[in-house]
Enzyme design. Structure first.
Site, PDB file in Angstrom:
ATOM      1  N   ASP A  36     -41.129  23.664   0.236  1.00 29.97           N
ATOM      2  CA  ASP A  36     -40.679  22.535   1.052  1.00 29.97           C
ATOM      3  C   ASP A  36     -41.770  22.021   1.988  1.00 29.97           C
ATOM      4  O   ASP A  36     -42.398  22.791   2.721  1.00 29.97           O
ATOM      5  CB  ASP A  36     -39.414  22.913   1.827  1.00 29.97           C
ATOM      6  CG  ASP A  36     -38.216  22.922   0.885  1.00 29.97           C
ATOM      7  OD1 ASP A  36     -38.185  22.091  -0.047  1.00 29.97           O
ATOM      8  OD2 ASP A  36     -37.345  23.798   1.057  1.00 29.97           O
ATOM      9  N   ARG A  94     -28.563  21.957   4.127  1.00 29.70           N
ATOM     10  CA  ARG A  94     -29.903  22.542   4.222  1.00 29.70           C
ATOM     11  C   ARG A  94     -30.520  22.326   5.600  1.00 29.70           C
ATOM     12  O   ARG A  94     -30.453  21.237   6.153  1.00 29.70           O
ATOM     13  CB  ARG A  94     -30.791  21.899   3.162  1.00 29.70           C
ATOM     14  CG  ARG A  94     -32.093  22.632   2.956  1.00 29.70           C
ATOM     15  CD  ARG A  94     -32.940  21.922   1.935  1.00 29.70           C
ATOM     16  NE  ARG A  94     -33.960  21.148   2.606  1.00 29.70           N
ATOM     17  CZ  ARG A  94     -35.068  20.689   2.025  1.00 29.70           C
ATOM     18  NH1 ARG A  94     -35.290  20.928   0.757  1.00 29.70           N
ATOM     19  NH2 ARG A  94     -35.943  20.003   2.696  1.00 29.70           N
ATOM     20  N   HIS A 123     -41.390  23.365  -6.271  1.00 30.55           N
ATOM     21  CA  HIS A 123     -42.087  22.980  -5.034  1.00 30.55           C
ATOM     22  C   HIS A 123     -41.864  24.015  -3.937  1.00 30.55           C
ATOM     23  O   HIS A 123     -40.981  24.872  -4.044  1.00 30.55           O
ATOM     24  CB  HIS A 123     -41.584  21.613  -4.544  1.00 30.55           C
ATOM     25  CG  HIS A 123     -40.125  21.579  -4.199  1.00 30.55           C
ATOM     26  ND1 HIS A 123     -39.117  21.619  -5.146  1.00 30.55           N
ATOM     27  CD2 HIS A 123     -39.502  21.530  -2.997  1.00 30.55           C
ATOM     28  CE1 HIS A 123     -37.943  21.584  -4.553  1.00 30.55           C
ATOM     29  NE2 HIS A 123     -38.140  21.545  -3.240  1.00 30.55           N
ATOM     30  N   HIS A 175     -39.518  26.948  -5.294  1.00 27.97           N
ATOM     31  CA  HIS A 175     -38.149  26.882  -5.792  1.00 27.97           C
ATOM     32  C   HIS A 175     -37.929  25.590  -6.570  1.00 27.97           C
ATOM     33  O   HIS A 175     -38.717  24.647  -6.475  1.00 27.97           O
ATOM     34  CB  HIS A 175     -37.130  27.019  -4.661  1.00 27.97           C
ATOM     35  CG  HIS A 175     -37.194  25.911  -3.658  1.00 27.97           C
ATOM     36  ND1 HIS A 175     -38.158  25.863  -2.675  1.00 27.97           N
ATOM     37  CD2 HIS A 175     -36.441  24.799  -3.495  1.00 27.97           C
ATOM     38  CE1 HIS A 175     -37.986  24.773  -1.947  1.00 27.97           C
ATOM     39  NE2 HIS A 175     -36.954  24.107  -2.416  1.00 27.97           N
TER      40      HIS A 175
HETATM   41  C1  SIN Z   1     -34.125  22.031  -2.517  1.00 25.74           C
HETATM   42  O1  SIN Z   1     -35.121  21.780  -3.174  1.00 25.74           O
HETATM   43  O2  SIN Z   1     -34.175  22.255  -1.321  1.00 25.74           O
HETATM   44  C2  SIN Z   1     -32.767  22.067  -3.180  1.00 25.74           C
HETATM   45  C3  SIN Z   1     -32.558  23.291  -3.972  1.00 25.74           C
HETATM   46  C4  SIN Z   1     -31.189  23.294  -4.607  1.00 25.74           C
HETATM   47  O3  SIN Z   1     -30.394  22.398  -4.334  1.00 25.74           O
HETATM   48  O4  SIN Z   1     -30.919  24.215  -5.374  1.00 25.74           O
END
Ligand code: SIN
Length: 294
Positions: A103, A273, A101, A258
């Site tokens: 974000d 995050r 995805h 990602h």
């Molecule tokens: C995310 O999708 O923001 C998490 C990515 C991760 O934890 O590696």
């Protein structure tokens, strides 16, 4: 731009390690400009060995731009812009973010950057995979690129964050997800996105939030999306990012997909995050990668 930072680029210049800076101190305007320049160029930049408190992570994020809006997940207490991505050793649920995805691509102006700071890194697994939408776009043949350039894709948060979608995902104990009926809303964005700073074009769709292609019959739309996802997620456009404790990674959400890898059952993984606000995606076909300014 002359770099004061040491840069160690990954293969294909997709991803780069940046050293020679302390992110727990206020950054000068020149340092901020330099980091942004390298981020636009390499799309995923990471800084090893950067222990940060919550206020220091917030300050670094704000140096990159205003905070983005992070719905559906309860933030850390007293730090409304920091999410804790956490999975405990005895938790059976799939890793958060474990499908490809970008974000919040369902927002009218999705975040420009996501910043992830590693707090607890498991000894096995736990990597994050990144896919390069720019090289994937550039590798398509010119006629097909033209065909795609007028298309728009429909995005929605419904698969992971509607009540129905959330129930299918299994129970998550360490993170508080806040499903909501507003996840059913849709947002249309160009399928090829022009980067506002570099002018580079990226294939900008993702299997989690992109539902369909506007104006195509359902079966035609699904076939086209499947073809494009298969192209975009080929190993030649992806990079596997290994974490170490206190590493901070920032990626360009306007061109990068990602996916959290998992593979660490029995171990704890904790990341913090934040996101940086972005602008409405647009497509200007007249700007080609040959004219790009980096
Ligand atoms: C995310 O999708 O923001 C998490 C990515 C991760 O934890 O590696």
């Amino acid at each position: 731009m002359d770099s004061k930072l040491s840069v160690r680029a990954q293969k294909n210049d997709f991803g780069a390690e940046l050293t020679g800076i302390a992110l727990n101190k206020p950054l000068s305007a020149q340092q901020v400009e330099e980091i942004k320049h390298l981020w636009h160029r390499y799309q995923v930049v990471y800084f090893p060995d950067q222990p940060l408190t919550h206020p220091q992570l917030e300050a670094f994020t704000l140096a990159m731009g205003p905070f983005g809006h992070d719905p559906y997940i309860q933030a850390i207490e007293n730090h409304q812009h920091i999410l804790e991505i956490r999975r405990d050793p005895d938790e059976a649920v799939a890793p958060f973010g474990g499908s490809w995805h970008s974000d919040w691509s369902f927002q009218p102006a999705p975040p420009s950057a996501t910043i992830l700071h590693a707090k607890v890194v498991p000894p096995v697994g736990g990597a994050t995979h990144y896919a390069d939408g720019i090289r994937a776009f550039e590798a398509l043949d010119a006629g097909f690129r033209d065909d795609l350039s007028s298309l728009r894709a429909v995005h929605s948060a419904r698969r992971p964050y509607s009540h129905e979608g959330y129930r299918l995902g299994g129970e998550r104990r360490s993170m508080k997800i806040l499903p909501n009926d507003d996840a059913w809303a849709t947002q249309v964005h160009p399928l090829i996105r022009t980067h506002p700073a570099s002018g580079r074009q990226a294939l900008w769709i993702n299997p989690v939030y992109t539902l369909s292609i506007e104006g195509l019959e359902e079966n035609e739309s699904q076939a086209m999306l499947e073809r494009l996802f298969a192209h975009l997620l080929q190993p030649e456009f992806t990079y596997r990012h290994r974490w170490s404790e206190n590493m901070l990674t920032m990626w360009d959400n306007r061109s990068v997909l990602h996916c959290a890898q998992g593979g660490y059952d029995g171990y704890r993984r904790i990341m913090h995050r934040t996101t940086v606000a972005g602008s409405a995606p647009f497509h200007r076909p007249e700007v080609t990668s040959l004219e790009r300014n980096i």
